[in-house]
Design a protein around this motif. Structure first.
Motif, PDB file in Angstrom:
ATOM      1  N   TYR A  43       0.813  -1.207   0.000  1.00 11.87           N
ATOM      2  CA  TYR A  43       0.000   0.000   0.000  1.00 11.87           C
ATOM      3  C   TYR A  43       0.854   1.269   0.000  1.00 11.87           C
ATOM      4  CZ  TYR A  43      -4.225  -2.708   0.453  1.00 11.87           C
ATOM      5  OH  TYR A  43      -5.257  -3.572   0.213  1.00 11.87           O
ATOM      6  N   LYS A  44       2.044   1.221   0.603  1.00  8.29           N
ATOM      7  CA  LYS A  44       2.945   2.374   0.517  1.00  8.29           C
ATOM      8  C   LYS A  44       3.361   2.606  -0.926  1.00  8.29           C
ATOM      9  CE  LYS A  44       5.147   2.592   5.014  1.00  8.29           C
ATOM     10  NZ  LYS A  44       6.387   2.430   5.759  1.00  8.29           N
ATOM     11  N   ARG A  45       3.732   1.530  -1.601  1.00  5.95           N
ATOM     12  CA  ARG A  45       4.131   1.636  -2.998  1.00  5.95           C
ATOM     13  C   ARG A  45       2.978   2.168  -3.842  1.00  5.95           C
ATOM     14  NH1 ARG A  45       6.025  -3.723  -4.324  1.00  5.95           N
ATOM     15  NH2 ARG A  45       7.737  -3.175  -2.934  1.00  5.95           N
ATOM     16  N   ARG A  46       1.789   1.692  -3.566  1.00  7.74           N
ATOM     17  CA  ARG A  46       0.602   2.141  -4.300  1.00  7.74           C
ATOM     18  C   ARG A  46       0.319   3.626  -4.044  1.00  7.74           C
ATOM     19  NH1 ARG A  46      -5.185  -0.911  -3.759  1.00  7.74           N
ATOM     20  NH2 ARG A  46      -6.369   0.974  -4.068  1.00  7.74           N
ATOM     21  N   MET A  80      -6.037  13.488 -11.772  1.00  7.06           N
ATOM     22  CA  MET A  80      -5.738  13.990 -10.425  1.00  7.06           C
ATOM     23  C   MET A  80      -6.718  13.438  -9.397  1.00  7.06           C
ATOM     24  SD  MET A  80      -4.858  17.967 -11.280  1.00  7.06           S
ATOM     25  CE  MET A  80      -5.269  18.469  -9.633  1.00  7.06           C
ATOM     26  N   VAL A  81      -8.003  13.477  -9.719  1.00  2.88           N
ATOM     27  CA  VAL A  81      -9.021  13.003  -8.776  1.00  2.88           C
ATOM     28  C   VAL A  81      -8.877  11.501  -8.526  1.00  2.88           C
ATOM     29  CG1 VAL A  81     -11.508  12.681  -8.461  1.00  2.88           C
ATOM     30  CG2 VAL A  81     -10.633  14.863  -9.286  1.00  2.88           C
ATOM     31  N   ALA A  82      -8.653  10.742  -9.594  1.00  2.00           N
ATOM     32  CA  ALA A  82      -8.511   9.284  -9.445  1.00  2.00           C
ATOM     33  C   ALA A  82      -7.284   8.939  -8.605  1.00  2.00           C
ATOM     34  CB  ALA A  82      -8.426   8.621 -10.821  1.00  2.00           C
ATOM     35  N   CYS A  83      -6.172   9.607  -8.867  1.00  2.00           N
ATOM     36  CA  CYS A  83      -4.955   9.318  -8.102  1.00  2.00           C
ATOM     37  C   CYS A  83      -5.093   9.744  -6.647  1.00  2.00           C
ATOM     38  CB  CYS A  83      -3.750  10.003  -8.750  1.00  2.00           C
ATOM     39  SG  CYS A  83      -3.274   9.224 -10.300  1.00  2.00           S
ATOM     40  N   LEU A  84      -5.794  10.853  -6.410  1.00  2.00           N
ATOM     41  CA  LEU A  84      -6.026  11.285  -5.038  1.00  2.00           C
ATOM     42  C   LEU A  84      -6.878  10.262  -4.286  1.00  2.00           C
ATOM     43  CD1 LEU A  84      -5.465  13.635  -3.117  1.00  2.00           C
ATOM     44  CD2 LEU A  84      -7.621  14.628  -3.856  1.00  2.00           C
ATOM     45  N   TYR A  85      -7.881   9.717  -4.959  1.00  2.00           N
ATOM     46  CA  TYR A  85      -8.742   8.706  -4.348  1.00  2.00           C
ATOM     47  C   TYR A  85      -7.944   7.438  -4.019  1.00  2.00           C
ATOM     48  CZ  TYR A  85     -12.550   5.350  -3.858  1.00  2.00           C
ATOM     49  OH  TYR A  85     -13.384   4.368  -3.391  1.00  2.00           O
ATOM     50  N   ILE A  86      -7.129   6.992  -4.957  1.00  2.00           N
ATOM     51  CA  ILE A  86      -6.310   5.792  -4.736  1.00  2.00           C
ATOM     52  C   ILE A  86      -5.323   6.020  -3.593  1.00  2.00           C
ATOM     53  CG2 ILE A  86      -4.517   4.336  -5.765  1.00  2.00           C
ATOM     54  CD1 ILE A  86      -6.019   4.683  -8.443  1.00  2.00           C
ATOM     55  N   ALA A  87      -4.706   7.189  -3.549  1.00  2.00           N
ATOM     56  CA  ALA A  87      -3.757   7.492  -2.472  1.00  2.00           C
ATOM     57  C   ALA A  87      -4.455   7.525  -1.121  1.00  2.00           C
ATOM     58  CB  ALA A  87      -3.066   8.822  -2.746  1.00  2.00           C
ATOM     59  N   ALA A  88      -5.653   8.114  -1.070  1.00  2.00           N
ATOM     60  CA  ALA A  88      -6.387   8.179   0.201  1.00  2.00           C
ATOM     61  C   ALA A  88      -6.761   6.784   0.687  1.00  2.00           C
ATOM     62  CB  ALA A  88      -7.639   9.043   0.034  1.00  2.00           C
ATOM     63  N   LEU A  89      -7.222   5.925  -0.211  1.00  2.00           N
ATOM     64  CA  LEU A  89      -7.553   4.546   0.172  1.00  2.00           C
ATOM     65  C   LEU A  89      -6.312   3.798   0.656  1.00  2.00           C
ATOM     66  CD1 LEU A  89     -10.073   3.230  -2.497  1.00  2.00           C
ATOM     67  CD2 LEU A  89     -10.505   3.754  -0.109  1.00  2.00           C
ATOM     68  N   SER A  90      -5.208   3.990  -0.035  1.00  2.00           N
ATOM     69  CA  SER A  90      -3.974   3.301   0.354  1.00  2.00           C
ATOM     70  C   SER A  90      -3.503   3.764   1.727  1.00  2.00           C
ATOM     71  CB  SER A  90      -2.885   3.545  -0.684  1.00  2.00           C
ATOM     72  OG  SER A  90      -3.262   2.996  -1.922  1.00  2.00           O
ATOM     73  N   MET A  91      -3.564   5.055   1.979  1.00  2.00           N
ATOM     74  CA  MET A  91      -3.141   5.574   3.285  1.00  2.00           C
ATOM     75  C   MET A  91      -4.047   5.043   4.400  1.00  2.00           C
ATOM     76  SD  MET A  91      -0.436   7.128   2.612  1.00  2.00           S
ATOM     77  CE  MET A  91      -0.055   7.972   4.107  1.00  2.00           C
ATOM     78  N   LYS A  92      -5.331   4.938   4.108  1.00  2.00           N
ATOM     79  CA  LYS A  92      -6.265   4.390   5.102  1.00  2.00           C
ATOM     80  C   LYS A  92      -5.932   2.931   5.403  1.00  2.00           C
ATOM     81  CE  LYS A  92     -11.147   3.597   5.943  1.00  2.00           C
ATOM     82  NZ  LYS A  92     -12.494   3.631   5.373  1.00  2.00           N
TER      83      LYS A  92
END
Length: 138
Positions: A43-46, A80-92
């Motif tokens: 998830y860090k890599r993602r 931008m929106v898609a990558c922000l969503y993926i990053a937020a899920l990964s951080m969670k």
């Protein structure tokens, strides 16, 4: 009760270790592959890749603004929106994996029951008796 853990007894732990040793002897490649997987690292890599995608989305958005082409700007914004969503899920998921891995489960609380206490089930009373006998033998 989703997410609750129950500690293994000594006997169960011993059996589990025997199973692990037997599996390691039978299929060492599988064991080494399973030990190499780390959910947190995945998830860090993602999240890092999503951050890079977000920066690329900004670049595409700016390109769409410089070159008078609305479609390129919209594609950059969607990136931008898609990558922000993926990053937020990964951080969670990183934080959830950290909670499960780092913090040991709380020790079980002992309930003292009287002989006339009928709130416990039959199986609970039998398990208590079994534990007391096993503890006396040790």
């Amino acid at each position: 009760m989703e997410g609750s853990t129950v500690p293994l007894s000594e006997e169960e732990q011993r059996q589990f270790e025997q199973l692990e040793r037997a599996l390691a002897a039978e299929d060492p490649k599988f064991v080494s592959a399973m030990r190499g997987t780390n959910v947190r690292l995945y998830y860090k890599r993602r999240a890092v890749l999503a951050g890079v995608g977000f920066v690329l989305g900004i670049a595409v958005l700016m390109t769409g603004a410089i070159v008078p082409n609305t479609i390129i700007g919209v594609v950059g914004f969607v990136m931008m929106v898609a990558c922000l969503y993926i990053a937020a899920l990964s951080m969670k998921r990183i934080s959830n994996a950290g909670d499960a891995d780092d913090i040991p489960p709380p020790p079980p609380t002992k309930k003292h029951k009287t002989r006339h206490d009928s709130s416990g089930s039959f199986m609970e009373r039998m398990e208590d008796r079994w534990r007391r006998r096993r503890d006396e033998d040790l």
